[in-house]
Design a protein around this motif. Structure first.
Motif, PDB file in Angstrom:
ATOM      1  N   GLY A  93       0.701  -1.449  -0.011  1.00  0.00           N
ATOM      2  CA  GLY A  93       0.067   0.345  -0.189  1.00  0.00           C
ATOM      3  C   GLY A  93       0.822   1.509  -0.030  1.00  0.00           C
ATOM      4  O   GLY A  93       0.373   1.948   0.321  1.00  0.00           O
ATOM      5  N   ASN A  94       1.819   0.508  -0.385  1.00  0.00           N
ATOM      6  CA  ASN A  94       2.830   2.747   0.186  1.00  0.00           C
ATOM      7  C   ASN A  94       3.688   2.895  -2.036  1.00  0.00           C
ATOM      8  O   ASN A  94       4.129   3.249  -2.083  1.00  0.00           O
ATOM      9  N   GLY A  95       2.251   2.328  -2.917  1.00  0.00           N
ATOM     10  CA  GLY A  95       3.092   1.997  -4.080  1.00  0.00           C
ATOM     11  C   GLY A  95       2.969   4.152  -5.027  1.00  0.00           C
ATOM     12  O   GLY A  95       2.261   4.505  -3.648  1.00  0.00           O
ATOM     13  N   PRO A  96       4.064   4.602  -6.032  1.00  0.00           N
ATOM     14  CA  PRO A  96       3.424   5.835  -6.519  1.00  0.00           C
ATOM     15  C   PRO A  96       2.477   5.743  -7.048  1.00  0.00           C
ATOM     16  O   PRO A  96       0.974   4.769  -6.810  1.00  0.00           O
ATOM     17  N   ASP A  97       1.910   7.000  -7.325  1.00  0.00           N
ATOM     18  CA  ASP A  97       0.412   6.604  -7.937  1.00  0.00           C
ATOM     19  C   ASP A  97       0.737   6.856  -9.659  1.00  0.00           C
ATOM     20  O   ASP A  97       0.085   6.528 -10.448  1.00  0.00           O
ATOM     21  N   ILE A  98       2.298   7.425 -10.073  1.00  0.00           N
ATOM     22  CA  ILE A  98       2.213   6.839 -11.179  1.00  0.00           C
ATOM     23  C   ILE A  98       3.991   6.279 -11.727  1.00  0.00           C
ATOM     24  O   ILE A  98       4.993   6.216 -10.195  1.00  0.00           O
ATOM     25  N   GLY A  99       3.889   5.087 -12.189  1.00  0.00           N
ATOM     26  CA  GLY A  99       5.123   4.703 -12.607  1.00  0.00           C
ATOM     27  C   GLY A  99       5.612   4.078 -13.898  1.00  0.00           C
ATOM     28  O   GLY A  99       4.816   4.657 -14.594  1.00  0.00           O
ATOM     29  N   ILE A 100       6.997   3.539 -14.049  1.00  0.00           N
ATOM     30  CA  ILE A 100       6.995   3.356 -15.721  1.00  0.00           C
ATOM     31  C   ILE A 100       7.757   2.091 -15.327  1.00  0.00           C
ATOM     32  O   ILE A 100       7.123   1.894 -14.311  1.00  0.00           O
ATOM     33  N   SER A 101       7.173   0.870 -16.936  1.00  0.00           N
ATOM     34  CA  SER A 101       7.253  -0.327 -16.445  1.00  0.00           C
ATOM     35  C   SER A 101       7.625  -0.220 -17.918  1.00  0.00           C
ATOM     36  O   SER A 101       6.933   0.534 -19.314  1.00  0.00           O
ATOM     37  N   HIS A 102       8.524  -1.008 -18.216  1.00  0.00           N
ATOM     38  CA  HIS A 102       8.452  -1.796 -19.797  1.00  0.00           C
ATOM     39  C   HIS A 102       7.270  -2.064 -20.631  1.00  0.00           C
ATOM     40  O   HIS A 102       6.961  -3.130 -19.619  1.00  0.00           O
ATOM     41  N   SER A 103       7.535  -2.093 -21.943  1.00  0.00           N
ATOM     42  CA  SER A 103       5.991  -2.921 -21.781  1.00  0.00           C
ATOM     43  C   SER A 103       6.204  -4.909 -22.258  1.00  0.00           C
ATOM     44  O   SER A 103       5.263  -5.172 -21.731  1.00  0.00           O
ATOM     45  N   SER A 104       7.203  -4.847 -21.852  1.00  0.00           N
ATOM     46  CA  SER A 104       7.644  -6.493 -21.960  1.00  0.00           C
ATOM     47  C   SER A 104       7.867  -7.032 -20.057  1.00  0.00           C
ATOM     48  O   SER A 104       7.666  -7.552 -20.586  1.00  0.00           O
ATOM     49  N   ARG A 105       7.641  -6.115 -19.781  1.00  0.00           N
ATOM     50  CA  ARG A 105       7.333  -6.568 -18.100  1.00  0.00           C
ATOM     51  C   ARG A 105       5.977  -6.077 -18.161  1.00  0.00           C
ATOM     52  O   ARG A 105       5.160  -6.295 -16.670  1.00  0.00           O
ATOM     53  N   LEU A 106       5.060  -5.596 -18.613  1.00  0.00           N
ATOM     54  CA  LEU A 106       3.458  -4.984 -18.316  1.00  0.00           C
ATOM     55  C   LEU A 106       2.407  -5.937 -18.528  1.00  0.00           C
ATOM     56  O   LEU A 106       1.701  -6.298 -17.136  1.00  0.00           O
ATOM     57  N   PRO A 107       2.751  -6.999 -18.925  1.00  0.00           N
ATOM     58  CA  PRO A 107       1.949  -8.660 -18.585  1.00  0.00           C
ATOM     59  C   PRO A 107       2.401  -9.159 -16.704  1.00  0.00           C
ATOM     60  O   PRO A 107       0.771  -9.866 -16.611  1.00  0.00           O
ATOM     61  N   ASP A 108       3.041  -8.996 -16.809  1.00  0.00           N
ATOM     62  CA  ASP A 108       3.867  -9.510 -15.121  1.00  0.00           C
ATOM     63  C   ASP A 108       2.977  -8.665 -14.296  1.00  0.00           C
ATOM     64  O   ASP A 108       2.537  -8.689 -13.136  1.00  0.00           O
ATOM     65  N   LEU A 109       3.179  -7.715 -14.112  1.00  0.00           N
ATOM     66  CA  LEU A 109       2.550  -6.131 -13.647  1.00  0.00           C
ATOM     67  C   LEU A 109       0.489  -6.607 -13.552  1.00  0.00           C
ATOM     68  O   LEU A 109       0.307  -6.413 -12.782  1.00  0.00           O
ATOM     69  N   ILE A 110       0.227  -6.656 -14.816  1.00  0.00           N
ATOM     70  CA  ILE A 110      -0.650  -6.615 -14.584  1.00  0.00           C
ATOM     71  C   ILE A 110      -1.599  -8.367 -13.998  1.00  0.00           C
ATOM     72  O   ILE A 110      -2.470  -8.186 -12.633  1.00  0.00           O
ATOM     73  N   ASP A 111      -0.711  -9.302 -14.145  1.00  0.00           N
ATOM     74  CA  ASP A 111      -1.311 -10.070 -13.501  1.00  0.00           C
ATOM     75  C   ASP A 111      -0.773 -10.573 -12.295  1.00  0.00           C
ATOM     76  O   ASP A 111      -2.011 -10.720 -10.797  1.00  0.00           O
ATOM     77  N   GLN A 112      -0.074  -9.757 -11.293  1.00  0.00           N
ATOM     78  CA  GLN A 112       0.157  -9.178 -10.155  1.00  0.00           C
ATOM     79  C   GLN A 112      -0.570  -8.448  -9.264  1.00  0.00           C
ATOM     80  O   GLN A 112      -0.857  -8.496  -8.234  1.00  0.00           O
ATOM     81  N   GLY A 113      -1.583  -7.698 -10.609  1.00  0.00           N
ATOM     82  CA  GLY A 113      -2.125  -6.299 -10.035  1.00  0.00           C
ATOM     83  C   GLY A 113      -1.566  -5.295  -9.377  1.00  0.00           C
ATOM     84  O   GLY A 113      -2.355  -5.256  -8.616  1.00  0.00           O
ATOM     85  N   VAL A 114      -0.254  -4.934  -9.991  1.00  0.00           N
ATOM     86  CA  VAL A 114      -0.147  -3.954  -9.942  1.00  0.00           C
ATOM     87  C   VAL A 114      -0.375  -2.844 -10.404  1.00  0.00           C
ATOM     88  O   VAL A 114      -0.845  -1.719  -9.616  1.00  0.00           O
ATOM     89  N   VAL A 115      -0.736  -2.702 -11.685  1.00  0.00           N
ATOM     90  CA  VAL A 115      -1.593  -2.355 -12.573  1.00  0.00           C
ATOM     91  C   VAL A 115      -2.422  -2.127 -12.732  1.00  0.00           C
ATOM     92  O   VAL A 115      -3.436  -3.084 -12.552  1.00  0.00           O
ATOM     93  N   THR A 116      -3.105  -0.618 -12.526  1.00  0.00           N
ATOM     94  CA  THR A 116      -4.713  -0.325 -12.891  1.00  0.00           C
ATOM     95  C   THR A 116      -5.431  -0.132 -14.502  1.00  0.00           C
ATOM     96  O   THR A 116      -4.598   0.054 -14.645  1.00  0.00           O
ATOM     97  N   GLU A 117      -6.270  -0.951 -14.201  1.00  0.00           N
ATOM     98  CA  GLU A 117      -6.883  -0.530 -16.507  1.00  0.00           C
ATOM     99  C   GLU A 117      -6.442   0.860 -16.501  1.00  0.00           C
ATOM    100  O   GLU A 117      -6.881   1.901 -15.431  1.00  0.00           O
ATOM    101  N   LEU A 118      -6.400   1.617 -17.346  1.00  0.00           N
ATOM    102  CA  LEU A 118      -6.838   2.783 -17.422  1.00  0.00           C
ATOM    103  C   LEU A 118      -7.771   3.804 -18.525  1.00  0.00           C
ATOM    104  O   LEU A 118      -7.343   4.750 -18.630  1.00  0.00           O
ATOM    105  N   ASP A 119      -8.614   3.078 -18.763  1.00  0.00           N
ATOM    106  CA  ASP A 119      -9.537   3.504 -19.958  1.00  0.00           C
ATOM    107  C   ASP A 119     -10.469   4.863 -19.687  1.00  0.00           C
ATOM    108  O   ASP A 119     -10.174   5.758 -20.478  1.00  0.00           O
ATOM    109  N   THR A 120     -10.743   4.824 -17.752  1.00  0.00           N
ATOM    110  CA  THR A 120     -11.273   5.517 -17.710  1.00  0.00           C
ATOM    111  C   THR A 120     -10.835   6.584 -17.519  1.00  0.00           C
ATOM    112  O   THR A 120     -11.280   7.809 -17.864  1.00  0.00           O
ATOM    113  N   PRO A 121     -10.088   6.817 -16.337  1.00  0.00           N
ATOM    114  CA  PRO A 121      -9.266   8.177 -16.111  1.00  0.00           C
ATOM    115  C   PRO A 121      -8.726   8.395 -17.575  1.00  0.00           C
ATOM    116  O   PRO A 121      -8.914   9.967 -17.950  1.00  0.00           O
TER     117      PRO A 121
END
Lengths: 430, 296
Positions: A93-121
């Motif tokens: 619960g101490n993560g940042p509001d914005i982060g950087i990811s390589h697109s190759s790392r993204l699926p792993d972050l999505i799978d772990q629930g680290v990143v959120t989808e961002l279509d609404t914002p």
């Protein structure tokens, strides 16, 4: 006696307070949001150092200046620890509001629930997805949902030393290499370089292990029409062994026939100091070569060795990690920032990266920079890796391991492909 | 009388309390938590599934784990004897009365103050081909033909030599200091008496000096074995565990499994295997020392 008791109490007090402060030491800058003036404050974690780091800081400063109601605070983390820190911080619960990811790392972050989808914002912030390079965008889209805003592609391209090429009679009138775009054409290009130039000049500067030769292999494999090394359902190894062998065999010969220096301890330096005629690596080195004194070089996409144009590439993207409050105002502000960074890709391109918005390529500021336009077209032929959570692990623990042995001529390309297939399967089955 | 004793004990406890609290909180508690983790599929962000003894079952069949444990063990065999012999030799040199005494003490100890990353990178530069110090010297004295290079890091055996040499250079200073102070505690009269009796230098060394150092040697051996089993950082920097994972120690595998591949439960299981090995070795050492004590 009394004094002693006092001392004891003091010791106790000190130790207790030490422990308490150790336990509460994680109150990062993430919570001091929404000041009374309605300004949205965003914490932003990046993994950039050197020129990249300076350019990103310049972007953040400029953004803060032009957007009085939003303040972005940039925290630079060390590259090697970035992903681990991001995942653990978001986890507690101490993560940042914005982060950087390589697109190759993204699926792993999505799978772990680290990143959120961002279509609404993104919709709130008025982001127009059509303004992005579609090849890049498809690398950050899963199930029709966007998970990241791409800010660049950093692709594998070719650099050449103009002086040395001229000396070998291989520099055309237009300042481009005289080079037939085929597998044989490239070898005869290297052969001429080797024959015409002094013995101490390396025709092709490349490292003998890990990333860069892997990128070359990936590019050739893709040019041959090789599928990704993972199947479409992401469950099994699907390496196209015949094509993999052909690509690995071609590169192995470049080493064994002496076009690439054996075990080059520092191929960047080799090229930069003018003792190598050409090299292939990522676009991010353009900024480095550029700042080298009296260094005349050119940049271009890697040659078309086989049937189709393709090259290795990855992409830096801006992500919205999961936060405790999921504040809509913050998320909207973050998307405004991300889209603004992409819009100002000419600043980011100073390091050499290819901007993610085609419109930036048309800006005079971008066109005025040398080299970038010579290779910006490759953004559309970058062959991204499959959107698997295991991509990074497979690359680092399997592909590097066996291909490295091929480059030093200790394993045949066929054995390497068989080993890779088994290794990939093992990781995917876990 | 009894009350007084109790009071002293209470006082001791109060003084020990700060340490105890910290120790329990940052050592004992994580160890218990670690045991809990071995029963789960536990990721960095605590997505947990109870898997019972699956992790242990898996570890027994996992060739990579046992290979990595073997690599760490191999490094223990390489480094422990060399580390002790070299430390004694250096201590003997520095203990001799000469004008260079201070100089020796400083140069033998100074690498120990470097951080592991600095030491490992220095090693990397020294052993790299073409421009590295070692190959250049070999060229200079003609042991290596001008147009050939030794690729220290792509041959497994050579890579082990590099790793051991770098580790020796970097850490031997600590053992050296311990031996030096032990040497200084041997009473001069004993040496004088031995010389009067006509003992030769080698007799003095084998019959007097070495036996005097033996309690210290036992302690250092144990500490060194444990330290060498925990080898990680210098290998990570120098070879990355390669070629073909042939120099990858168990700690690196634990790190990769836990933090890179996001499987903390399995990594914790491997840690406990290592813990068990070290525990057995420590108990064995303790038992052997005690038995010797009784014999005397």
């Amino acid at each position: 006696m009394k004094r002693r008791v006092g001392l004891l109490a003091l010791t106790l007090l000190l130790s207790v307070s030490m422990i308490l402060s150790a336990c509460s030491g994680n109150s990062g800058g993430a919570d001091d949001d929404a000041a009374s003036d309605g300004k949205v404050s965003l914490s932003f974690w990046t993994l950039f150092d050197g020129g990249d780091g300076a350019n990103m800081q310049a972007l953040v400063d400029e953004f803060n200046k032009t957007h009085p109601d939003i303040e972005v605070k940039n925290t630079k983390l060390a590259w090697g620890e970035y992903y681990t820190k991001l995942v653990t911080a978001v986890g507690n619960g101490n993560g940042p509001d914005i982060g950087i990811s390589h697109s190759s790392r993204l699926p792993d972050l999505i799978d772990q629930g680290v990143v959120t989808e961002l279509d609404t914002p993104a919709a709130d912030a008025g982001v127009d997805w059509n303004s992005y390079n579609q090849n890049l965008l498809s690398a950050v889209t899963v199930d029709d949902q966007h998970y990241a805003v791409p800010i660049d592609t950093h692709a594998f391209i070719m650099f050449y030393n103009k002086k040395l090429l001229k000396e070998a009679g291989l520099l055309g009138e237009d300042g481009k290499p005289v080079l037939e775009q085929s597998a044989d054409g490239f070898v005869s290009f290297l052969k001429t370089l080797k024959e015409k130039l002094p013995a101490k000049v390396t025709p092709f500067a490349l490292s003998n292990n890990n990333d860069d030769p892997f990128r070359l292999w990936w590019s050739l494999y893709s040019q041959l029409g090789g599928n990704d090394v993972i199947s479409d359902d992401l469950k099994s190894a699907a390496i196209d062994k015949e094509k993999g062998i052909q690509a690995a065999d071609y590169i192995q010969k470049l080493y064994t026939e002496g076009y690439i220096k054996k075990n080059d301890p520092d191929f960047y330096k080799n090229f930069q100091s003018g003792t190598a005629a050409m090299t292939m690596t990522g676009v991010w080195t353009t900024g480095t070569w550029e700042s080298t004194k009296d260094f005349e070089f050119g940049a271009m996409p890697i040659p078309k060795f086989y049937d189709q144009e393709a090259t290795w590439g990855d992409s830096h993207t801006i992500i919205l990690p999961l936060t405790q409050d999921e504040d809509e105002a913050k998320r909207k502000a973050a998307m405004i920032f991300a889209d603004w960074v992409a819009d100002n890709g000419q600043v980011w391109a100073k390091a050499g990266h290819i901007p993610s918005k085609p419109s930036v390529l048309e800006k005079q500021e971008f066109k005025d920079m040398p080299y970038r336009s010579d290779y910006s077209e490759v953004a559309s032929v970058v062959k991204f890796s499959k959107k698997s959570t295991k991509t990074a692990q497979i690359r680092e623990e399997v592909a590097f391991k066996f291909l490295n042995e091929v480059w030093v001529n200790k394993m045949t390309p066929a054995d390497a492909m068989n080993n890779m297939e088994a290794g990939i399967q093992k990781i995917l089955s876990e | 009388m009894k009350f007084k004793k109790m009071r002293t004990e209470m006082q001791a406890l109060v003084f020990l309390l700060p340490f105890l609290i910290v120790y329990v909180l940052f050592t004992i508690w994580p160890m218990i938590k670690g045991i809990e983790m071995t029963f789960y599929k536990w990721t960095l962000i605590k997505k947990m599934d109870f898997v019972g003894l699956d992790n242990f079952r898996k570890v027994l069949q996992d060739r990579e784990v046992w290979e990595a444990i073997w690599h760490s063990t191999f490094f223990v065999f390489l480094s422990t004897p060399t580390m002790i012999i070299l430390a004694i030799v250096l201590a003997l040199i520095a203990n001799r009365k000469s004008a260079l005494q201070k100089f020796y003490r400083i140069i033998f100890f100074i690498p120990s103050v470097l951080s592991v990353a600095v030491a490992a990178y220095l090693g990397l530069f020294v052993f790299q081909p073409y421009t590295g110090f070692v190959n250049s010297v070999l060229h200079l004295i003609g042991l290596l033909p001008q147009n050939s290079e030794i690729f220290w890091l792509t041959e497994t055996n050579l890579a082990w030599i590099v790793i051991t040499v770098v580790t020796l250079w970097w850490t031997v200073g600590f053992n050296f200091i311990l031996y030096l102070s032990a040497l200084q505690e041997i009473p001069d009269e004993i040496y004088e008496a031995a010389r009067l009796d006509g003992a030769s230098d080698s007799q003095i060394f084998w019959r007097i000096t070495l036996p005097y150092l033996s309690p210290l040697t036992k302690t250092i051996t144990m500490l060194q074995i444990i330290a060498s089993y925990k080898v990680f950082m210098q290998i990570y920097v120098i070879t990355g565990g390669g070629p073909l994972d042939q120099t990858r120690p168990i700690i690196q595998l634990i790190y990769q499994t836990g933090f890179r591949n996001n499987n903390l439960g399995y990594a914790a299981t491997m840690s406990y295997i290592l813990f068990f090995i070290l525990l057995v070795l420590s108990v064995l050492q303790y038992w052997m020392n005690n038995r010797k004590g009784v014999d005397r």
